[in-house]
Design a protein around this motif. Structure first.
Motif, short mmCIF file in Angstrom:
data_model
loop_
_atom_site.label_atom_id
_atom_site.label_comp_id
_atom_site.label_asym_id
_atom_site.label_seq_id
_atom_site.Cartn_x
_atom_site.Cartn_y
_atom_site.Cartn_z
N GLY A 145 8.59 23.20 -9.28
CA GLY A 145 7.72 23.50 -10.41
C GLY A 145 6.44 22.70 -10.42
O GLY A 145 5.65 22.82 -11.38
N GLY A 146 6.23 21.84 -9.41
CA GLY A 146 4.97 21.10 -9.31
C GLY A 146 5.02 19.64 -9.66
O GLY A 146 4.01 18.93 -9.57
N THR A 147 6.18 19.12 -10.08
CA THR A 147 6.30 17.71 -10.44
C THR A 147 6.28 16.83 -9.18
O THR A 147 6.87 17.19 -8.16
CB THR A 147 7.60 17.45 -11.21
OG1 THR A 147 7.62 18.26 -12.38
CG2 THR A 147 7.73 15.99 -11.62
N THR A 148 5.60 15.71 -9.26
CA THR A 148 5.62 14.72 -8.19
C THR A 148 6.72 13.71 -8.47
O THR A 148 6.84 13.21 -9.60
CB THR A 148 4.27 13.99 -8.09
OG1 THR A 148 3.24 14.94 -7.87
CG2 THR A 148 4.27 12.97 -6.96
N VAL A 149 7.54 13.39 -7.47
CA VAL A 149 8.69 12.49 -7.67
C VAL A 149 8.58 11.31 -6.72
O VAL A 149 8.41 11.48 -5.51
CB VAL A 149 10.02 13.23 -7.43
CG1 VAL A 149 11.19 12.25 -7.48
CG2 VAL A 149 10.21 14.33 -8.46
N LEU A 150 8.67 10.10 -7.28
CA LEU A 150 8.82 8.89 -6.48
C LEU A 150 10.27 8.44 -6.62
O LEU A 150 10.74 8.15 -7.72
CB LEU A 150 7.89 7.78 -6.96
CG LEU A 150 7.98 6.49 -6.13
CD1 LEU A 150 7.26 6.67 -4.79
CD2 LEU A 150 7.40 5.30 -6.88
N LEU A 151 10.98 8.39 -5.52
CA LEU A 151 12.42 8.13 -5.49
C LEU A 151 12.73 6.83 -4.78
O LEU A 151 12.37 6.65 -3.62
CB LEU A 151 13.12 9.29 -4.77
CG LEU A 151 14.58 9.10 -4.37
CD1 LEU A 151 15.48 9.18 -5.60
CD2 LEU A 151 15.00 10.15 -3.35
N ALA A 206 13.45 13.71 0.37
CA ALA A 206 12.09 13.21 0.50
C ALA A 206 11.27 13.96 1.54
O ALA A 206 11.72 14.20 2.66
CB ALA A 206 12.12 11.73 0.84
N ASP A 207 10.03 14.31 1.16
CA ASP A 207 9.07 14.88 2.11
C ASP A 207 8.53 13.78 3.02
O ASP A 207 8.31 14.00 4.21
CB ASP A 207 7.91 15.54 1.36
CG ASP A 207 8.38 16.68 0.48
OD1 ASP A 207 8.82 17.70 1.03
OD2 ASP A 207 8.33 16.55 -0.76
N ASP A 232 0.86 -1.19 0.00
CA ASP A 232 0.00 0.00 0.00
C ASP A 232 0.89 1.24 0.00
O ASP A 232 1.85 1.32 0.77
CB ASP A 232 -0.89 0.04 1.25
CG ASP A 232 -1.86 -1.13 1.30
OD1 ASP A 232 -2.48 -1.43 0.27
OD2 ASP A 232 -1.97 -1.76 2.38
N LEU A 233 0.54 2.21 -0.86
CA LEU A 233 1.38 3.40 -0.98
C LEU A 233 0.55 4.57 -1.50
O LEU A 233 -0.24 4.40 -2.44
CB LEU A 233 2.52 3.13 -1.96
CG LEU A 233 3.54 4.25 -2.22
CD1 LEU A 233 4.38 4.51 -0.98
CD2 LEU A 233 4.44 3.87 -3.40
N ARG A 234 0.71 5.72 -0.89
CA ARG A 234 0.08 6.95 -1.38
C ARG A 234 1.14 8.04 -1.43
O ARG A 234 1.89 8.23 -0.48
CB ARG A 234 -1.08 7.39 -0.48
CG ARG A 234 -2.32 6.53 -0.64
CD ARG A 234 -3.48 7.02 0.24
NE ARG A 234 -4.66 6.21 -0.01
CZ ARG A 234 -5.60 6.48 -0.89
NH1 ARG A 234 -5.49 7.60 -1.62
NH2 ARG A 234 -6.65 5.70 -1.05
N VAL A 235 1.16 8.77 -2.56
CA VAL A 235 2.13 9.84 -2.75
C VAL A 235 1.38 11.12 -3.07
O VAL A 235 0.63 11.18 -4.06
CB VAL A 235 3.11 9.51 -3.89
CG1 VAL A 235 4.08 10.67 -4.10
CG2 VAL A 235 3.87 8.22 -3.58
N ALA A 236 1.57 12.13 -2.24
CA ALA A 236 0.87 13.41 -2.43
C ALA A 236 1.42 14.16 -3.64
O ALA A 236 2.63 14.11 -3.92
CB ALA A 236 0.99 14.27 -1.17
N GLN A 237 0.56 14.84 -4.32
CA GLN A 237 0.95 15.61 -5.50
C GLN A 237 1.95 16.71 -5.13
O GLN A 237 1.82 17.36 -4.10
CB GLN A 237 -0.29 16.24 -6.13
CG GLN A 237 -0.06 16.96 -7.43
CD GLN A 237 -1.36 17.44 -8.03
OE1 GLN A 237 -2.40 16.80 -7.87
NE2 GLN A 237 -1.32 18.56 -8.73
N THR A 287 7.77 11.04 7.90
CA THR A 287 8.86 11.95 7.55
C THR A 287 10.17 11.35 8.04
O THR A 287 10.18 10.41 8.85
CB THR A 287 8.65 13.31 8.22
OG1 THR A 287 8.71 13.14 9.65
CG2 THR A 287 7.32 13.93 7.83
N ALA A 288 11.29 11.88 7.56
CA ALA A 288 12.59 11.38 8.01
C ALA A 288 12.72 11.54 9.52
O ALA A 288 13.16 10.61 10.22
CB ALA A 288 13.71 12.13 7.30
N ASP A 289 12.32 12.70 10.05
CA ASP A 289 12.42 12.92 11.50
C ASP A 289 11.51 11.97 12.27
O ASP A 289 11.88 11.46 13.33
CB ASP A 289 12.07 14.37 11.84
CG ASP A 289 13.18 15.34 11.47
OD1 ASP A 289 14.31 14.88 11.23
OD2 ASP A 289 12.91 16.56 11.42
#
Length: 314
Positions: free
Chosen positions: A184-190, A202-203, A24-29, A218-220
Motif C-alpha cells: 500500500g506504499g508504506t515504508t518500513v524500517l525493520l 527486506a528489499d 549512515d543509512l538511506r531507506v527508499a520510499q 540485497t539479501a542475495d
C-alpha cells in the motif's frame, strides 16, 4: 526513487560508550529495509532517534522529508512505531484498544471508531474485536499492536524486533501484514534478531556493528560476499566422513557431530551429479545431499565475527 529515511554521520554516546559512531543509512520510499546487528550494535538507538524519542549528538537525520531535530512534530505525524514489547491493554477488547489510541491521537470519537473498524478488518481481527486481548493468541496480539501503530496512516513505520517471542505461525501472520502494508506504499524500517525474517521481508539490508553500517545490499548480494553455492553431504556412517570429504571438490568443511561434509561449487548440477557418482563408486552411503546458498546467519557471523555484546539502553 525518493528516500524516506536519510541518516548521515549519526553519533550517540552514553557516557563513555559509543552507541552510534558515524552511522549512515538511506531507506527508499515504499520498501522494507532490514537492520541487522549483534546486541549493542546500535539498532534500537537508531530507531529511537528516527522516531524523535532520542536526540543524536551529531549528524543529519531526516524522516519523510523532515529533519528530526528541527521538525520533530512533523516527523511524528508521519511515522508509526511498533516496539519490542506489546503496547495494548490486555483487559480491553481489540476495538476498545484501537479506539483509545485513536482518541489519544485526537481523531475524535466517530473517526476513532471508524478507523478501529477499518484496521480490525484489515488485519483479520474483525470477529475478535470485542474479545479481551488477554484471550488473543501471540500472533493476534502482535497484529493488533501493528494495527495500533497505523492509527494515523503513517508514511514510515518502524518495526523494532516485531516478532520476538512468537511461534512460527505468529511470525508468518505478522509477515503477511507487513507485506500488505508495503504493497500500500508504506515504508518500513525493520530491526530483527531473526535472520530469516530479514531474508523474507527486506528489499535491502544494512548490517550494523559497533554503531556503524559495515555492509549493505540485497539479501542475495550479502550472501555472495561470503562465498558462492555449496554442496552438503550427510553420510550414514561417521567413519566414512573423511573419505567422503576427499571426494568433494575444493576446500571442504567437516562437521563430525552432524556427519556432514560441505564444499564450494561453481556448476551446481554438475557438482551434484559428480558427487552422487563418486560416493556410489566409493561405496559411501549418503543420507542426504543438497545444494544451498550461504544463509544470512553465515553472512551475519562472518561480518560481525560472531560477536555478541550487551545491548546499550538510554
Amino acid at each position: 526513487m525518493t528516500d524516506a529515511i536519510v541518516v548521515e554521520g549519526a553519533r550517540k554516546r552514553y557516557g563513555e560508550k559509543r552507541a552510534l559512531d558515524g552511522l549512515d543509512l538511506r531507506v527508499a520510499q515504499g520498501t522494507v529495509h532490514g537492520v541487522l546487528g549483534p546486541n549493542g550494535a546500535g539498532k534500537t538507538t537508531t530507531v529511537r532517534m528516527l522516531a524523535t524519542l532520542l536526540r543524536a549528538d551529531e549528524g543529519k537525520i531526516e524522516v519523510a522529508g523532515h529533519d528530526v531535530r528541527t521538525r520533530a512534530r512533523e516527523v511524528r505525524r508521519r511515522v508509526g512505531l511498533l516496539g519490542q514489547h506489546a503496547a495494548v491493554d490486555e483487559e480491553l477488547g481489540g476495538r476498545q484498544n484501537l479506539e483509545m489510541f485513536g482518541r489519544l491521537y485526537h481523531l475524535g470519537a466517530k473517526r476513532a471508531g471508524a478507523r478501529a473498524d477499518e484496521l480490525l478488518e484489515r488485519f483479520g481481527l474483525a470477529d475478535t474485536g470485542r474479545k479481551p486481548v488477554k484471550q488473543y493468541s501471540g500472533g493476534m496480539r502482535r497484529r493488533l499492536d501493528l494495527a495500533a501503530s497505523l492509527i494515523t496512516e503513517p508514511a514510515v513505520l518502524f518495526l523494532d524486533e516485531p516478532t520476538t517471542g512468537l511461534d512460527p505461525r505468529g511470525r508468518a501472520e505478522v509477515w503477511a501484514s507487513v507485506r500488505s502494508l508495503v504493497g500500500g506504499g508504506t515504508t518500513v524500517l525493520l530491526t530483527t534478531q531473526y535472520l530469516e525474517e530479514a531474508d523474507q521481508l527486506a528489499d535491502r539490508i544494512s548490517v550494523v556493528d559497533r554503531g556503524r553500517v559495515i555492509a549493505e545490499g540485497t539479501a542475495d548480494g550479502l550472501k555472495s560476499q561470503v562465498g558462492g553455492d555449496r554442496i552438503d553431504v550427510v553420510v550414514r556412517h561417521a567413519e566414512q566422513l573423511r573419505r567422503a570429504a576427499a571426494l568433494l571438490p575444493g576446500e571442504t568443511a567437516v562437521d563430525e557431530d552432524r556427519r556432514l561434509v560441505s564444499a564450494p561449487v561453481t556448476d551446481r548440477m554438475a557438482a551434484l551429479a559428480g558427487a552422487v557418482r563418486a560416493l556410489e563408486d566409493a561405496g559411501i552411503e549418503a543420507e542426504d545431499i543438497a545444494l544451498r546458498r550461504p544463509t544470512l546467519d553465515e553472512v551475519f557471523l562472518t561480518l560481525t565475527g560472531g560477536r555478541e555484546t550487551a545491548e546499550v539502553t538510554a
